[in-house]
Design an enzyme around this catalytic site. Structure first.
Site, PDB file in Angstrom:
ATOM      1  N   ASP A 151       6.617   1.621   6.822  1.00  0.00           N
ATOM      2  CA  ASP A 151       5.154   0.956   6.658  1.00  0.00           C
ATOM      3  C   ASP A 151       4.534   1.879   5.438  1.00  0.00           C
ATOM      4  O   ASP A 151       3.771   2.924   5.889  1.00  0.00           O
ATOM      5  CB  ASP A 151       4.421   0.897   7.874  1.00  0.00           C
ATOM      6  CG  ASP A 151       2.754   0.448   7.900  1.00  0.00           C
ATOM      7  OD1 ASP A 151       2.688  -0.330   6.839  1.00  0.00           O
ATOM      8  OD2 ASP A 151       2.031   0.756   8.435  1.00  0.00           O
ATOM      9  N   HIS A 155       0.807  -1.453  -0.141  1.00  0.00           N
ATOM     10  CA  HIS A 155       0.050  -0.071   0.048  1.00  0.00           C
ATOM     11  C   HIS A 155       0.834   1.148   0.068  1.00  0.00           C
ATOM     12  O   HIS A 155       2.105   1.182   0.658  1.00  0.00           O
ATOM     13  CB  HIS A 155      -0.883   0.135   1.200  1.00  0.00           C
ATOM     14  CG  HIS A 155      -0.244   0.018   2.522  1.00  0.00           C
ATOM     15  ND1 HIS A 155      -0.148   1.138   3.195  1.00  0.00           N
ATOM     16  CD2 HIS A 155       0.022  -1.106   3.543  1.00  0.00           C
ATOM     17  CE1 HIS A 155       0.597   0.761   4.332  1.00  0.00           C
ATOM     18  NE2 HIS A 155       0.737  -0.383   4.530  1.00  0.00           N
ATOM     19  N   GLU A 164       4.495  -5.790   3.859  1.00  0.00           N
ATOM     20  CA  GLU A 164       4.533  -5.089   5.235  1.00  0.00           C
ATOM     21  C   GLU A 164       5.870  -5.222   6.195  1.00  0.00           C
ATOM     22  O   GLU A 164       6.615  -6.352   5.941  1.00  0.00           O
ATOM     23  CB  GLU A 164       3.264  -5.816   5.865  1.00  0.00           C
ATOM     24  CG  GLU A 164       1.958  -5.487   5.464  1.00  0.00           C
ATOM     25  CD  GLU A 164       1.345  -3.983   5.753  1.00  0.00           C
ATOM     26  OE1 GLU A 164       2.093  -3.377   6.548  1.00  0.00           O
ATOM     27  OE2 GLU A 164       0.567  -3.598   4.939  1.00  0.00           O
ATOM     28  N   ASP A 200      -0.592   4.354   0.624  1.00  0.00           N
ATOM     29  CA  ASP A 200      -0.874   5.274   1.677  1.00  0.00           C
ATOM     30  C   ASP A 200      -0.182   5.003   3.008  1.00  0.00           C
ATOM     31  O   ASP A 200       0.188   4.005   3.436  1.00  0.00           O
ATOM     32  CB  ASP A 200      -2.647   5.022   1.806  1.00  0.00           C
ATOM     33  CG  ASP A 200      -3.117   3.761   2.154  1.00  0.00           C
ATOM     34  OD1 ASP A 200      -2.391   2.658   1.946  1.00  0.00           O
ATOM     35  OD2 ASP A 200      -4.163   3.398   2.907  1.00  0.00           O
ATOM     36  N   GLU A 209      -5.185   1.099   2.289  1.00  0.00           N
ATOM     37  CA  GLU A 209      -5.110  -0.184   3.341  1.00  0.00           C
ATOM     38  C   GLU A 209      -5.031   0.371   4.544  1.00  0.00           C
ATOM     39  O   GLU A 209      -5.880  -0.232   5.453  1.00  0.00           O
ATOM     40  CB  GLU A 209      -3.636  -0.640   3.000  1.00  0.00           C
ATOM     41  CG  GLU A 209      -3.557  -2.035   3.623  1.00  0.00           C
ATOM     42  CD  GLU A 209      -2.883  -1.890   5.207  1.00  0.00           C
ATOM     43  OE1 GLU A 209      -3.120  -3.215   5.824  1.00  0.00           O
ATOM     44  OE2 GLU A 209      -2.505  -0.829   5.521  1.00  0.00           O
ATOM     45  N   GLU A 210      -4.636   1.498   4.927  1.00  0.00           N
ATOM     46  CA  GLU A 210      -4.930   2.277   6.271  1.00  0.00           C
ATOM     47  C   GLU A 210      -6.082   2.748   6.430  1.00  0.00           C
ATOM     48  O   GLU A 210      -6.371   2.945   7.752  1.00  0.00           O
ATOM     49  CB  GLU A 210      -3.515   3.243   6.557  1.00  0.00           C
ATOM     50  CG  GLU A 210      -2.116   2.884   6.167  1.00  0.00           C
ATOM     51  CD  GLU A 210      -1.690   1.974   7.338  1.00  0.00           C
ATOM     52  OE1 GLU A 210      -2.403   1.614   8.162  1.00  0.00           O
ATOM     53  OE2 GLU A 210      -0.498   1.659   7.340  1.00  0.00           O
TER      54      GLU A 210
HETATM   55 ZN   LIG Z   1       1.327  -1.292   6.339  1.00  0.00          ZN
END
Ligand SMILES: [Zn+2]
Length: 395
Positions: free
Chosen positions: A112, A79, A176, A81, A147-148
Site C-alpha cells: 500500500d 499515493h 490501491e 506516502d 492520502e494516508e
Molecule cells: Zn493506499
C-alpha cells in the site's frame, strides 16, 4: 536520496525496493516522488511537482507526469506516502530496508502502495519505449504524498489544478491494493460512503435514591442505541453490501456512585451504500432516534454533529472494468471480482472527474507489521498495467 538507489527503468522490483527505502511517512516526500520522476523523465515525460500548502495543514509534495498532448487520456493515480511503521520491535525485517525473503519484498508500502507506483511507472516507461511518444494519446501519473493523512493537499487540489487549465482525464486506475487473497481476484468499482455522527444526549442529573426526580442520560442513550442497531438499515444493493453502523465510543465520565448522569455522549460511524446519500441517511437515522426519544417521554434532548468523509459512489461495470478484467485474465489467469468493499480511497475525489476503478496488489498485509508483496505479483501487476495501456491505445 543516494545515487546507488536509482533503479533501472525496467525492473519493477528494484524500483519498489528503492521506493520502500524512502521513509515517506505522511507528509514526508523523502525521495518517493523523485524516483518515478527520474524514470519517467528519462522517457521524456513532462514531470511537474504540484506542491500545496494550506494554513493549519502540513505542506505536501505531489507529482504529475504526463506524456502526449491530445487523444484519449489515461491516468494512473496513487499515493507515495505510507502509514507509520508502528512498533519497530515487532517487525521481523526493518520496515524501510526493503529486503527480499522467500519470494516476498518486505517493507512499509510494499503493498500500500509503492509496489503499484513502481508497476505503473515501469509499465508506462516500457509502453513509451516500445510505442514512442506519438502513440496518439496521453498517459499521466498522478501521485500524491497526502492520502494516508488528511488528504487535503493532494489529489483534490491536483485535480482542481488540472481542471482549471482544461486538462481532461478520460479514464483512471488507482493502484490501491484491491486484490483480496490472490493477485487479481478483486478490483474495486466503487466505495461505500463514510459518515461519523457525534451525539450528546441530555436528561436530568439527580440522586440515584430519587429516581422520580431525574432522567438518567445513560438509560436514554442505551434506548437510542438500541433504536439504531436493532433493525438493519437496508439489505444492500446490486453492487453494495448492506449499510453498516457501528458505535465507536460511549462516554459519561461519572466518578460518583450516587449520581445518575444528566449527559451522555456517543459516537457512531456508518459505511453506507448507494441507496443513500449522507443527507438522506442522516435524516433516516434522526427519525429513528427522535421517535425512540419521544417514546421515552420526558424532555430529553439529542444534539448531533455530523462529519462526512465521502459519499458512496461506483463506476458501473463497462469498458473500463472489462479492460482491467481482460488484462488480469490474460496475465494472471483469474477472474477479477467487481467489489465495493473496504475503506475509502482517493478514488472518491477522482470519480467526479472521470470513470475510475481501483486495481492493485494483495492488500492483506497493508498497514500491518511485516507488510509485504510477492515478487511475482509485482511483475504480474506491471504486465497487467502495460496490457491495459496496449489495449486502451490499440491502433
Ligand atoms: Zn493506499
Amino acid at each position: 536520496m543516494p545515487d546507488t538507489l536509482v533503479p533501472s527503468v525496467t525492473d519493477v522490483v528494484d524500483l519498489t525496493r528503492a521506493l520502500v527505502r524512502c521513509e515517506s511517512v505522511t507528509p514526508r516526500e523523502a525521495g518517493a516522488l523523485q524516483l518515478p520522476e527520474q524514470v519517467l523523465g528519462a522517457q521524456a515525460c513532462r514531470c511537474e511537482r504540484m506542491d500545496f500548502t494550506q494554513a493549519g495543514t502540513d505542506d505536501v509534495a505531489n507529482l504529475y507526469a504526463r506524456i502526449g498532448d491530445g487523444g484519449k487520456h489515461f491516468c494512473f493515480a496513487g499515493h507515495s506516502d505510507v502509514v507509520p511503521a508502528g512498533d519497530l520491535s515487532s517487525w521481523t525485517i526493518g520496515p524501510f530496508s526493503a529486503e527480499l525473503s522467500a519470494g516476498y519484498l518486505f517493507g512499509r508500502g510494499a503493498a500500500d502502495m509503492k509496489g503499484a507506483i513502481a508497476a505503473f511507472t515501469d509499465a508506462a516507461a516500457r509502453f513509451i519505449a516500445r510505442r514512442g511518444r506519438d502513440f496518439g494519446g496521453s498517459i499521466s501519473l498522478l501521485i500524491t504524498g497526502d492520502e494516508e493523512g488528511p488528504a487535503v493537499n493532494g489529489t483534490v487540489k491536483m485535480l482542481q489544478r488540472l481542471a482549471e487549465r482544461g486538462e481532461k482525464i478520460d479514464a483512471c486506475i488507482v493502484g490501491e491494493p484491491t486484490s483480496s487473497k490472490r493477485f487479481g481476484d478483486m478490483m474495486k468499482i466503487g466505495r461505500r460512503g463514510s459518515m461519523t455522527v457525534d451525539m450528546v444526549v441530555r436528561g436530568i442529573q439527580g440522586h440515584v435514591a430519587y429516581p422520580e426526580r431525574l432522567d438518567n442520560a445513560i438509560h436514554r442513550l442505551s434506548a437510542l442505541i438500541e433504536a439504531l442497531v436493532r433493525e438493519p438499515i437496508d439489505q444492500g444493493s446490486t453492487h453494495f453490501q448492506p449499510t453498516s453502523l457501528q458505535f465507536t465510543t460511549v462516554d459519561v465520565g461519572n466518578p460518583a456512585t450516587n449520581i445518575a448522569p444528566g449527559v451522555a455522549k456517543a459516537r457512531f460511524n456508518t459505511r453506507f451504500n448507494d441507496l443513500w446519500t449522507s443527507e438522506t441517511l442522516f435524516a433516516h437515522l434522526k427519525e429513528r432516534l427522535d421517535k425512540a426519544n419521544a417514546q421515552l417521554g420526558g424532555n430529553g434532548t439529542i444534539e448531533y454533529k455530523v462529519s462526512v468523509s465521502g459519499e458512496s459512489f461506483y463506476t458501473p461495470p463497462g469498458p473500463l472494468s472489462e479492460l482491467v478484467a481482460g488484462a488480469v485474465r490474460d496475465v494472471a489467469g483469474i477472474e477479477c471480482e467487481l467489489s465495493t468493499t473496504g475503506g475509502t480511497s482517493d478514488a472518491r475525489f477522482i470519480r467526479s472527474h472521470c470513470p475510475v476503478l481501483e486495481f492493485g496488489l494483495v492488500g492483506e498485509s497493508m498497514h500491518k507489521v511485516d507488510e509485504k508483496s510477492a515478487v511475482a505479483d509485482l511483475k504480474m501487476l506491471t504486465r497487467v498495467y502495460e496490457t491495459m495501456l496496449d489495449r486502451y491505445f490499440a491502433v
